[in-house]
Structures are given as C-alpha cells and as structure tokens.
Design a protein around this motif. Structure first.
Motif, PDB file in Angstrom:
ATOM      1  N   PHE A  28       0.821  -1.205   0.000  1.00  0.00           N
ATOM      2  CA  PHE A  28       0.000   0.000   0.000  1.00  0.00           C
ATOM      3  C   PHE A  28       0.854   1.255   0.000  1.00  0.00           C
ATOM      4  O   PHE A  28       1.931   1.295   0.595  1.00  0.00           O
ATOM      5  CB  PHE A  28      -0.891   0.054   1.249  1.00  0.00           C
ATOM      6  CG  PHE A  28      -2.162  -0.735   1.147  1.00  0.00           C
ATOM      7  CD1 PHE A  28      -3.293  -0.187   0.561  1.00  0.00           C
ATOM      8  CD2 PHE A  28      -2.234  -2.022   1.655  1.00  0.00           C
ATOM      9  CE1 PHE A  28      -4.466  -0.911   0.472  1.00  0.00           C
ATOM     10  CE2 PHE A  28      -3.399  -2.752   1.580  1.00  0.00           C
ATOM     11  CZ  PHE A  28      -4.528  -2.195   0.982  1.00  0.00           C
TER      12      PHE A  28
ATOM     13  N   VAL B  13      -0.237   5.005   1.193  1.00  0.00           N
ATOM     14  CA  VAL B  13      -1.254   5.905   1.730  1.00  0.00           C
ATOM     15  C   VAL B  13      -0.719   7.318   1.564  1.00  0.00           C
ATOM     16  O   VAL B  13       0.215   7.730   2.257  1.00  0.00           O
ATOM     17  CB  VAL B  13      -1.553   5.602   3.204  1.00  0.00           C
ATOM     18  CG1 VAL B  13      -2.680   6.510   3.704  1.00  0.00           C
ATOM     19  CG2 VAL B  13      -1.927   4.134   3.384  1.00  0.00           C
TER      20      VAL B  13
ATOM     21  N   VAL C  13      -4.574   5.973  10.187  1.00  0.00           N
ATOM     22  CA  VAL C  13      -3.731   5.154   9.310  1.00  0.00           C
ATOM     23  C   VAL C  13      -2.659   4.438  10.115  1.00  0.00           C
ATOM     24  O   VAL C  13      -2.423   3.229   9.933  1.00  0.00           O
ATOM     25  CB  VAL C  13      -3.073   6.027   8.220  1.00  0.00           C
ATOM     26  CG1 VAL C  13      -2.098   5.198   7.383  1.00  0.00           C
ATOM     27  CG2 VAL C  13      -4.135   6.657   7.327  1.00  0.00           C
TER      28      VAL C  13
ATOM     29  N   GLN D 269      -3.355   1.165  11.727  1.00  0.00           N
ATOM     30  CA  GLN D 269      -3.493  -0.013  10.863  1.00  0.00           C
ATOM     31  C   GLN D 269      -2.228  -0.318  10.073  1.00  0.00           C
ATOM     32  O   GLN D 269      -2.201  -1.263   9.292  1.00  0.00           O
ATOM     33  CB  GLN D 269      -4.640   0.206   9.871  1.00  0.00           C
ATOM     34  CG  GLN D 269      -5.991   0.439  10.525  1.00  0.00           C
ATOM     35  CD  GLN D 269      -7.110   0.503   9.507  1.00  0.00           C
ATOM     36  OE1 GLN D 269      -7.232  -0.338   8.620  1.00  0.00           O
ATOM     37  NE2 GLN D 269      -7.955   1.516   9.630  1.00  0.00           N
TER      38      GLN D 269
ATOM     39  N   MET E 130       3.752  -0.856   3.872  1.00  0.00           N
ATOM     40  CA  MET E 130       2.910   0.326   3.695  1.00  0.00           C
ATOM     41  C   MET E 130       3.745   1.592   3.707  1.00  0.00           C
ATOM     42  O   MET E 130       4.451   1.867   4.679  1.00  0.00           O
ATOM     43  CB  MET E 130       1.830   0.402   4.773  1.00  0.00           C
ATOM     44  CG  MET E 130       0.915   1.613   4.643  1.00  0.00           C
ATOM     45  SD  MET E 130      -0.389   1.692   5.915  1.00  0.00           S
ATOM     46  CE  MET E 130      -1.499   0.393   5.364  1.00  0.00           C
TER      47      MET E 130
ATOM     48  N   HIS F 220      -3.924   4.735  -1.877  1.00  0.00           N
ATOM     49  CA  HIS F 220      -5.051   5.323  -1.150  1.00  0.00           C
ATOM     50  C   HIS F 220      -4.775   6.803  -0.965  1.00  0.00           C
ATOM     51  O   HIS F 220      -3.817   7.191  -0.301  1.00  0.00           O
ATOM     52  CB  HIS F 220      -5.200   4.645   0.218  1.00  0.00           C
ATOM     53  CG  HIS F 220      -6.325   5.189   1.049  1.00  0.00           C
ATOM     54  ND1 HIS F 220      -6.267   5.277   2.426  1.00  0.00           N
ATOM     55  CD2 HIS F 220      -7.549   5.682   0.703  1.00  0.00           C
ATOM     56  CE1 HIS F 220      -7.391   5.789   2.878  1.00  0.00           C
ATOM     57  NE2 HIS F 220      -8.181   6.039   1.858  1.00  0.00           N
TER      58      HIS F 220
ATOM     59  N   TYR G  34      -7.917  -1.291   5.316  1.00  0.00           N
ATOM     60  CA  TYR G  34      -6.907  -1.795   4.368  1.00  0.00           C
ATOM     61  C   TYR G  34      -7.024  -3.298   4.158  1.00  0.00           C
ATOM     62  O   TYR G  34      -6.854  -3.800   3.047  1.00  0.00           O
ATOM     63  CB  TYR G  34      -5.506  -1.398   4.833  1.00  0.00           C
ATOM     64  CG  TYR G  34      -5.310   0.097   4.810  1.00  0.00           C
ATOM     65  CD1 TYR G  34      -5.283   0.792   3.606  1.00  0.00           C
ATOM     66  CD2 TYR G  34      -5.223   0.825   5.985  1.00  0.00           C
ATOM     67  CE1 TYR G  34      -5.157   2.178   3.576  1.00  0.00           C
ATOM     68  CE2 TYR G  34      -5.091   2.208   5.967  1.00  0.00           C
ATOM     69  CZ  TYR G  34      -5.060   2.874   4.763  1.00  0.00           C
ATOM     70  OH  TYR G  34      -4.945   4.238   4.733  1.00  0.00           O
ATOM     71  N   GLU G  35      -7.360  -4.011   5.209  1.00  0.00           N
ATOM     72  CA  GLU G  35      -7.551  -5.456   5.075  1.00  0.00           C
ATOM     73  C   GLU G  35      -8.686  -5.769   4.110  1.00  0.00           C
ATOM     74  O   GLU G  35      -8.561  -6.630   3.233  1.00  0.00           O
ATOM     75  CB  GLU G  35      -7.843  -6.061   6.447  1.00  0.00           C
ATOM     76  CG  GLU G  35      -8.131  -7.560   6.408  1.00  0.00           C
ATOM     77  CD  GLU G  35      -8.589  -8.095   7.755  1.00  0.00           C
ATOM     78  OE1 GLU G  35      -8.975  -9.285   7.810  1.00  0.00           O
ATOM     79  OE2 GLU G  35      -8.592  -7.327   8.744  1.00  0.00           O
TER      80      GLU G  35
ATOM     81  N   GLU H 142      -7.806  -4.662   0.421  1.00  0.00           N
ATOM     82  CA  GLU H 142      -6.851  -5.578  -0.215  1.00  0.00           C
ATOM     83  C   GLU H 142      -7.526  -6.876  -0.618  1.00  0.00           C
ATOM     84  O   GLU H 142      -7.189  -7.477  -1.655  1.00  0.00           O
ATOM     85  CB  GLU H 142      -5.688  -5.864   0.731  1.00  0.00           C
ATOM     86  CG  GLU H 142      -4.626  -6.754   0.106  1.00  0.00           C
ATOM     87  CD  GLU H 142      -3.460  -7.027   1.033  1.00  0.00           C
ATOM     88  OE1 GLU H 142      -2.352  -7.276   0.519  1.00  0.00           O
ATOM     89  OE2 GLU H 142      -3.655  -6.997   2.268  1.00  0.00           O
TER      90      GLU H 142
ATOM     91  N   VAL I  15      -9.571   2.785  -2.901  1.00  0.00           N
ATOM     92  CA  VAL I  15      -8.192   2.361  -3.160  1.00  0.00           C
ATOM     93  C   VAL I  15      -8.097   1.997  -4.630  1.00  0.00           C
ATOM     94  O   VAL I  15      -8.948   1.268  -5.150  1.00  0.00           O
ATOM     95  CB  VAL I  15      -7.791   1.158  -2.280  1.00  0.00           C
ATOM     96  CG1 VAL I  15      -6.430   0.592  -2.708  1.00  0.00           C
ATOM     97  CG2 VAL I  15      -7.753   1.555  -0.805  1.00  0.00           C
TER      98      VAL I  15
END
Length: 280
Positions: A30, A32, A50, A53, A60, A115, A128-129, A132, A190
């Motif tokens: 990811f 962000v 954010v 997570q 990330m 994102h 995010y989980e 994805e 996303v």
C-alpha cells in the motif's frame, strides 16, 4: 468522421496527465498518500487512523504530500503526531492546486495499491484489510471502495452512504450507475497503481468533480470491487476545499463540465469499439 472522432479523443485526453510506472525494485503493498495544504488539527485523527493499521515500512508507505504550506510548521505538526518518523514528508514548491497535488502524490506512490486520504478525513479499523481482499479475490479490478460515514466538523454524524451491494464483490452494471451521479467519497477508495499508469491521473481542467470523472473513467474500462461495510469517514465543514469552491460558485460549472466530458468519452468509446464483424 473517424478523424473528427480522434480529434475529440485527443482533446479529451489533453487534460489527463501521464502517470509513469515505478522504478523496478522492492515495493510496499500500500501507499497511503495524504495531500495537504495548510493542514490544521484535523490532520491528527487522519494520520492516527492510518498509523493504527499500518504494517512495517516494507508493507505500507505513508506520506504527506504538501502543496506549498509553511515547511517548518508542517514538519512540526506531523512530528507531533508521528514522533517515530514513520510518515514521509514531501514538501511542495509552487502551489499546484487539487489535481496537481493529487497527481504528484500518485507519482510519489511506490505501492501496488494507492489510497488518497484527505487531510481532514480518516478511515476505520479493517479498511486496508478489506480493500486488499478485493484485489486478491479479483485481480483484474481497477479500484475498490466502501460506503462512507459523513460527519461535520465536530464529528457529528450527518448520514451514511448506501452500500452498492450487500455482500463484498465486483459490482454488476456499475458504469451506468456511477455515471449518473457521484456516489463515492475519495477517502473510501483504493486504486491499483497500474490503473493510474494505464488511464492517467486526475484531470487538470476539473476542480471539484475530478474524483467522480476518475471513477467513471475506471468503471468504463475495468471491473470495480465493493466492500459493503462503512470503513471511511468523510468530513463536511466550513473550512474544507469543497466548501471554498461552493462559496466561490465553482462547483456547478465544474459539474456540468464533468458531465460533458463523461458523455463525450462514452461517445468515443462507442464509436471506436469494434463491431461484431470487426471482432470476427
């Protein structure tokens, strides 16, 4: 007629910037990216949502992409939220405006999934989980999104947007639904970075509806995944960019312009699509 159609397509694409691919090498899952301009206290809950997570750096990338704010004040604010230096800070030069800074953020994103999070919005646990999961289950999707909780400047709930389907999955017949009106808040989305690389960035000739035009552009060419849980928080308040544009009378002309762009894009797609005879 065909040459005229191509000239229309060239005009349509002239305001779409190219997004270059990432240099080969290890990449996080990811990115962000938080575009900012003179951020205030609302940046804290945005970044904290954010960071709660976030996995390791290798999984990330978290980055502030600023559009010409005071650099010292920005760094002081970010480090008061993130004392460990987890968040990258990309200070800007000349003021680029909304689309310019969003596209700069995408260009700086190294992750496979991007994102864009507004400086005054936030996301909820599991975002995010769940996002994805859509790309893992349906690798051809260009973007994934969820409903939003819309709140005011004091975090009081205004409304919740409706889910587009009751179970997570690819949305059927999504293009005519998203083309009718804006149904998605940017923090709830996303996008695969390859989608931006293929279709280009946000249009420079739109100031308010640039996100809606992007969702339509993606829907016209790729499947879209929907997660029905409300996992994003979108703030409406007097100091937001949307409120500023509305006060200056720029929202409605921009909306009309976006409708014309979408209509012309559809006409070009229909005109240039191969007929059954052409497809053999």
């Amino acid at each position: 007629a065909r040459s005229e159609n191509y000239s229309i397509m060239s005009l349509l694409h002239s305001a779409i910037p190219t997004i270059e691919p990432v240099t080969p090498g290890p990449r996080p899952r990811f990115s962000v990216m938080v575009p900012t301009y003179r951020p205030g206290a609302m940046l804290r809950p945005a970044l904290e949502s954010v960071l709660r997570q976030a996995g390791p750096d290798r999984e990330m990338q978290i980055a502030i992409v600023d559009d010409g704010s005071d650099r010292d004040g920005l760094e002081q604010l970010v480090r008061s939220i993130d004392s460990q230096g987890r968040v990258e800070i990309h200070a800007g030069g000349p003021h680029l405006g909304l689309s310019g800074n969003w596209n700069r953020a995408i260009g700086l994103a190294r992750g496979h999934l991007v994102h864009l999070l507004h400086q005054d919005d936030c996301i909820l646990p599991g975002f995010y989980e769940r996002m994805e999961r859509g790309f893992l289950r349906a690798p051809l999707v260009g973007m994934a999104f969820c409903p939003s909780k819309i709140v005011d400047g004091q975090d009081r709930l205004i409304k919740c947007t409706w889910p587009q389907r009751w179970r997570a999955g690819v949305i059927a017949n999504w293009l005519p639904r998203i083309a009718i009106r804006q149904r998605i808040q940017t923090p709830a989305v996303v996008v695969a970075r390859t989608t931006y690389e293929l279709l280009g960035g946000y249009r420079s000739d739109l100031c308010h509806t640039l996100d809606w035009e992007m969702w339509v552009r993606i829907a016209a060419r790729m499947p879209v995944w929907h997660e029905p849980r409300s996992l994003a928080v979108y703030r409406r308040h007097a100091a937001s960019e949307s409120s500023r544009l509305l006060a200056q009378g720029m929202v409605w002309p921009d909306l009309v312009h976006a409708i014309h762009i979408n209509a012309e894009s559809f006409a070009c797609l229909l005109y240039t699509s191969p007929s059954p005879r052409d497809r053999g």
